[in-house]
Design a protein around this motif. Structure first.
Motif, short mmCIF file in Angstrom:
data_model
loop_
_atom_site.label_atom_id
_atom_site.label_comp_id
_atom_site.label_asym_id
_atom_site.label_seq_id
_atom_site.Cartn_x
_atom_site.Cartn_y
_atom_site.Cartn_z
N THR A 101 0.72 -1.04 0.00
CA THR A 101 0.22 0.19 0.00
C THR A 101 0.90 1.38 0.09
OG1 THR A 101 -0.07 -0.03 2.38
CG2 THR A 101 -2.11 -1.08 0.97
N THR A 102 2.05 1.44 0.66
CA THR A 102 2.90 2.37 0.70
C THR A 102 3.46 2.61 -0.75
OG1 THR A 102 3.55 2.03 3.05
CG2 THR A 102 4.99 3.31 1.80
N LYS A 103 3.62 1.55 -1.25
CA LYS A 103 4.44 1.74 -2.67
C LYS A 103 3.30 1.97 -3.64
CE LYS A 103 8.19 -1.42 -2.65
NZ LYS A 103 9.09 -2.46 -3.15
N GLY A 104 1.87 1.87 -3.37
CA GLY A 104 0.85 2.21 -4.17
C GLY A 104 0.43 1.23 -5.30
N GLU A 107 -4.29 -0.75 -2.92
CA GLU A 107 -5.08 0.62 -2.39
C GLU A 107 -6.12 -0.08 -1.35
OE1 GLU A 107 -7.54 1.73 -5.77
OE2 GLU A 107 -5.95 2.86 -6.72
N TYR A 114 -9.19 -4.20 0.79
CA TYR A 114 -8.00 -3.71 -0.37
C TYR A 114 -8.44 -3.99 -1.75
CZ TYR A 114 -5.63 -3.35 4.03
OH TYR A 114 -5.20 -2.98 5.35
N ALA A 117 -4.40 -1.76 -7.33
CA ALA A 117 -4.24 -0.42 -8.18
C ALA A 117 -4.23 -0.78 -9.47
CB ALA A 117 -3.13 0.41 -7.66
N ARG A 120 -1.90 0.90 -12.30
CA ARG A 120 -0.49 0.39 -12.04
C ARG A 120 -0.30 -1.19 -12.38
NH1 ARG A 120 2.48 3.07 -7.03
NH2 ARG A 120 4.25 2.48 -8.45
#
Length: 135
Positions: A101-104, A107, A114, A117, A120
């Motif tokens: 989630t930190t790296k995206g 989401e 969750y 993304a 991406r």
């Protein structure tokens, strides 16, 4: 001098190009998972050689594709659903989930759900493959 439409048209992607890119991605994805119909369950290929981060991404990516195919209604999962599907304790998945989630790549949504993304997905998939190929 270029007019506004000429400049903005640089953002437009032809559907055939997106489909071609998706075809390549799906071809690679079959090396890692399949989607069971009608349940939408993700069936891993070579589960044992994958890390927890890879498993999480593949699980959420598979759910995204299953949703796009109309097999399942919702592509989101809770951490407990992910853990149950992967056969892993929730506590084991908290660190990789936080990193994703930190790296995206993943989401975090309301109600502690969750999803991948989706904008991406190519990057997520390349990251999974890159990690696996290094081993």
């Amino acid at each position: 001098m270029a007019n506004e439409n000429e400049i903005l048209n640089k953002l437009v992607v032809e559907e055939k190009d997106v489909t071609k890119e998706m075809e390549k991605l799906v071809g690679e994805a079959t090396k890692y998972f399949r989607i069971e119909k009608p349940s939408g369950r993700i069936l891993f290929q070579n589960f044992g050689v994958l890390t927890d981060k890879q498993r999480i991404c593949i699980m959420l990516m598979g759910k995204y594709f299953a949703n796009k195919l109309g097999i399942i209604e919702n592509a989101t999962m809770s951490i407990s659903e992910i853990a149950n599907n992967l056969g892993r304790p929730m506590t084991t998945l908290s660190s990789p989930m936080k990193e994703l989630t930190t790296k995206g790549f993943v989401e975090s949504l309301p109600a502690r759900k969750y999803r991948i993304a989706y904008h991406r997905i190519n990057e997520v998939f390349e990251n999974i493959i890159a990690i696996k190929n290094k081993k």
